[in-house]
Design an enzyme around this catalytic site. Structure first.
Site, PDB file in Angstrom:
ATOM      1  CG  LEU A 127     -11.255   6.768   0.271  1.00 24.50           C
ATOM      2  CD1 LEU A 127     -11.189   5.592   1.257  1.00 24.50           C
ATOM      3  CD2 LEU A 127     -12.494   6.559  -0.790  1.00 24.50           C
ATOM      4  N   PRO A 187      -3.419  11.674   4.975  1.00 28.48           N
ATOM      5  CG  PRO A 187      -2.626   9.545   4.406  1.00 28.48           C
ATOM      6  CD  PRO A 187      -2.847  10.353   5.717  1.00 28.48           C
ATOM      7  N   GLY A 205       0.711  -1.140  -0.132  1.00 27.89           N
ATOM      8  CA  GLY A 205      -0.030  -0.142   0.143  1.00 27.89           C
ATOM      9  C   GLY A 205       0.921   1.274   0.093  1.00 27.89           C
ATOM     10  CB  SER A 234      -6.905   9.128   8.713  1.00 24.72           C
ATOM     11  OG  SER A 234      -8.365   9.228   8.073  1.00 24.72           O
ATOM     12  CE1 TYR A 254      -7.262   4.247  10.590  1.00 24.08           C
ATOM     13  CE2 TYR A 254      -8.832   5.944  10.011  1.00 24.08           C
ATOM     14  CZ  TYR A 254      -7.400   5.434   9.872  1.00 24.08           C
ATOM     15  OH  TYR A 254      -6.550   5.810   8.795  1.00 24.08           O
TER      16      TYR A 254
HETATM   17  N1  NAD Z   1      -5.796   4.033   2.460  1.00 23.39           N
HETATM   18  C1  NAD Z   1      -6.296   4.984   2.843  1.00 23.39           C
HETATM   19  O1  NAD Z   1      -7.373   5.431   2.195  1.00 23.39           O
HETATM   20  C2  NAD Z   1      -5.730   5.654   4.037  1.00 23.39           C
HETATM   21  C3  NAD Z   1      -6.355   7.050   4.259  1.00 23.39           C
HETATM   22  C4  NAD Z   1      -6.084   7.716   5.569  1.00 23.39           C
HETATM   23  C5  NAD Z   1      -4.803   6.949   6.148  1.00 23.39           C
HETATM   24  N2  NAD Z   1      -4.466   5.925   5.971  1.00 23.39           N
HETATM   25  C6  NAD Z   1      -3.440   5.329   6.665  1.00 23.39           C
HETATM   26  O2  NAD Z   1      -2.328   4.989   5.797  1.00 23.39           O
HETATM   27  C7  NAD Z   1      -1.556   3.930   6.419  1.00 23.39           C
HETATM   28  C8  NAD Z   1      -1.283   2.727   5.266  1.00 23.39           C
HETATM   29  O3  NAD Z   1      -2.655   2.413   4.792  1.00 23.39           O
HETATM   30  P1  NAD Z   1      -2.850   1.607   3.594  1.00 23.39           P
HETATM   31  O4  NAD Z   1      -4.107   1.541   3.019  1.00 23.39           O
HETATM   32  O5  NAD Z   1      -1.704   1.542   2.698  1.00 23.39           O
HETATM   33  O6  NAD Z   1      -2.820   0.154   4.247  1.00 23.39           O
HETATM   34  P2  NAD Z   1      -2.277  -1.300   3.932  1.00 23.39           P
HETATM   35  O7  NAD Z   1      -3.107  -2.430   4.781  1.00 23.39           O
HETATM   36  O8  NAD Z   1      -1.980  -1.282   2.557  1.00 23.39           O
HETATM   37  O9  NAD Z   1      -0.658  -1.410   4.679  1.00 23.39           O
HETATM   38  C9  NAD Z   1      -0.751  -1.198   5.869  1.00 23.39           C
HETATM   39  C10 NAD Z   1       0.655  -2.097   6.443  1.00 23.39           C
HETATM   40  O10 NAD Z   1       0.767  -2.192   7.848  1.00 23.39           O
HETATM   41  C11 NAD Z   1       1.180  -3.330   8.121  1.00 23.39           C
HETATM   42  N3  NAD Z   1       0.787  -3.629   9.494  1.00 23.39           N
HETATM   43  C12 NAD Z   1      -0.404  -4.062  10.139  1.00 23.39           C
HETATM   44  N4  NAD Z   1      -0.446  -4.115  11.249  1.00 23.39           N
HETATM   45  C13 NAD Z   1       0.898  -4.105  11.795  1.00 23.39           C
HETATM   46  C14 NAD Z   1       1.735  -4.387  12.773  1.00 23.39           C
HETATM   47  N5  NAD Z   1       1.121  -4.626  14.043  1.00 23.39           N
HETATM   48  N6  NAD Z   1       2.997  -4.247  12.784  1.00 23.39           N
HETATM   49  C15 NAD Z   1       3.751  -3.760  11.604  1.00 23.39           C
HETATM   50  N7  NAD Z   1       2.814  -3.752  10.481  1.00 23.39           N
HETATM   51  C16 NAD Z   1       1.604  -3.715  10.490  1.00 23.39           C
HETATM   52  C17 NAD Z   1       0.398  -4.375   6.960  1.00 23.39           C
HETATM   53  O11 NAD Z   1       1.130  -5.539   7.077  1.00 23.39           O
HETATM   54  C18 NAD Z   1       0.425  -3.564   5.940  1.00 23.39           C
HETATM   55  O12 NAD Z   1       1.655  -3.891   5.093  1.00 23.39           O
HETATM   56  C19 NAD Z   1      -2.483   3.532   7.544  1.00 23.39           C
HETATM   57  O13 NAD Z   1      -1.640   4.174   8.846  1.00 23.39           O
HETATM   58  C20 NAD Z   1      -3.719   4.054   7.325  1.00 23.39           C
HETATM   59  O14 NAD Z   1      -4.455   4.517   8.462  1.00 23.39           O
HETATM   60  C21 NAD Z   1      -4.847   5.258   4.777  1.00 23.39           C
END
Ligand code: NAD
Length: 243
Positions: free
Chosen positions: A182, A180, A14, A137, A150
């Site tokens: 969505l 970020p 991600g 977020s 969250y």
């Molecule tokens: N995708 C979105 O829309 C969005 C929006 C706002 C904020 N975010 C934030 O961005 C970040 C990444 O989101 P994403 O969509 O890329 O998620 P994702 O699920 O693609 O990636 C998250 C990663 O974190 C790892 N992970 C989970 N639990 C863990 C732990 N206990 N220890 C170590 N690693 C761990 C997972 O294995 C994964 O590789 C997060 O913090 C999320 O809250 C995402």
């Protein structure tokens, strides 16, 4: 010439993977802490000509985070940047959120940010240089149901970062937040596909946000150019919220 090591948590997939790729292109060597296998990220970083190290690390375990810090120190150039990106976002109503789920979300998103900071910030302070980028977020500012744990965790990340910035500033270390909107990742698509139909329409730039849209902010916050920016939260969401 290496700019030092950038540690990125949750970069096996991600958005974190995109941060790692960009920071490698910027000249950082990359260390990834993730519960998943980071082989794909390794390929991207090595293709950029940078050194790569990863380990299976659960950011909620202090034993693991301290061991990871020791291993990174033994195998990589000094850590110049820490990006606390690992996060989980289960979509559950308050009624469905039991204490175990609450603890799990706070554990990964907030405790994990604290524990990784405990593991890496002392070295930055000692070397009198460092960049901490924590990930929140824009849901923090939105009418977003089914996300109590969250949003509470991400509010904690913002508060923690503001407070930490005050303690490390004299040592040449900055701490900031990227929030970020969505963003198009496999995990988010798997969690809530429907939201992609309408949320992007509420942005000033009305299209789906890709991980690549976010990486420039993290690049800036890890660069010498942001040396006088600290304690701040930057929303990277195509202009939906105004912080
Ligand atoms: N995708 C979105 O829309 C969005 C929006 C706002 C904020 N975010 C934030 O961005 C970040 C990444 O989101 P994403 O969509 O890329 O998620 P994702 O699920 O693609 O990636 C998250 C990663 O974190 C790892 N992970 C989970 N639990 C863990 C732990 N206990 N220890 C170590 N690693 C761990 C997972 O294995 C994964 O590789 C997060 O913090 C999320 O809250 C995402």
């Amino acid at each position: 010439m290496s700019k030092g090591t950038a540690v990125v948590t949750g970069a096996a997939n991600g958005i974190g993977q995109a941060y790692a790729q960009r920071l490698a292109a910027d000249g950082f060597d990359i260390a990834v802490a993730d519960v998943g296998d980071a082989a794909a990220t390794r390929a991207l970083v090595e293709a950029a000509g940078r050194k790569f190290y990863s380990a299976i690390v659960d950011v909620t375990s202090q034993t693991s985070t301290l061991q990871f810090a020791a291993d990174v120190s033994a195998n990589m150039p000094p850590v110049a940047a820490l990006v606390n990106n690992a996060g989980i976002y289960p979509w559950r109503s308050f009624a469905e959120t039991d204490y175990a789920l609450w603890r799990k979300v706070i554990g990964v998103n907030l405790d994990g940010t604290f524990l990784m900071s405990k593991a890496f910030v002392p070295g930055m302070v000692e070397r009198k240089c460092g960049r901490i980028v924590n990930v929140a977020s824009t849901t923090f500012w939105l009418n977003a149901p089914d996300m109590t744990a969250y949003i509470a965790s991400k509010a904690g990340v913002i508060g923690f970062t503001r407070a930490l910035a005050s303690e490390v500033g004299t040592f040449g270390v900055t701490a900031n937040v990227i929030a970020p909107g969505l963003t198009n990742t496999k995990s988010m698509r798997g969690t809530n596909e429907d939201i992609f139909d309408y949320l992007p329409q509420q942005q000033a730039i009305p299209r789906v946000i890709e991980p690549q849209d976010l990486v420039g902010v993290v690049s800036f916050l890890c660069s010498p150019d942001s040396a006088f920016v600290t304690g701040q939260t930057i929303a990277a969401d195509g202009g939906q919220v105004r912080v």
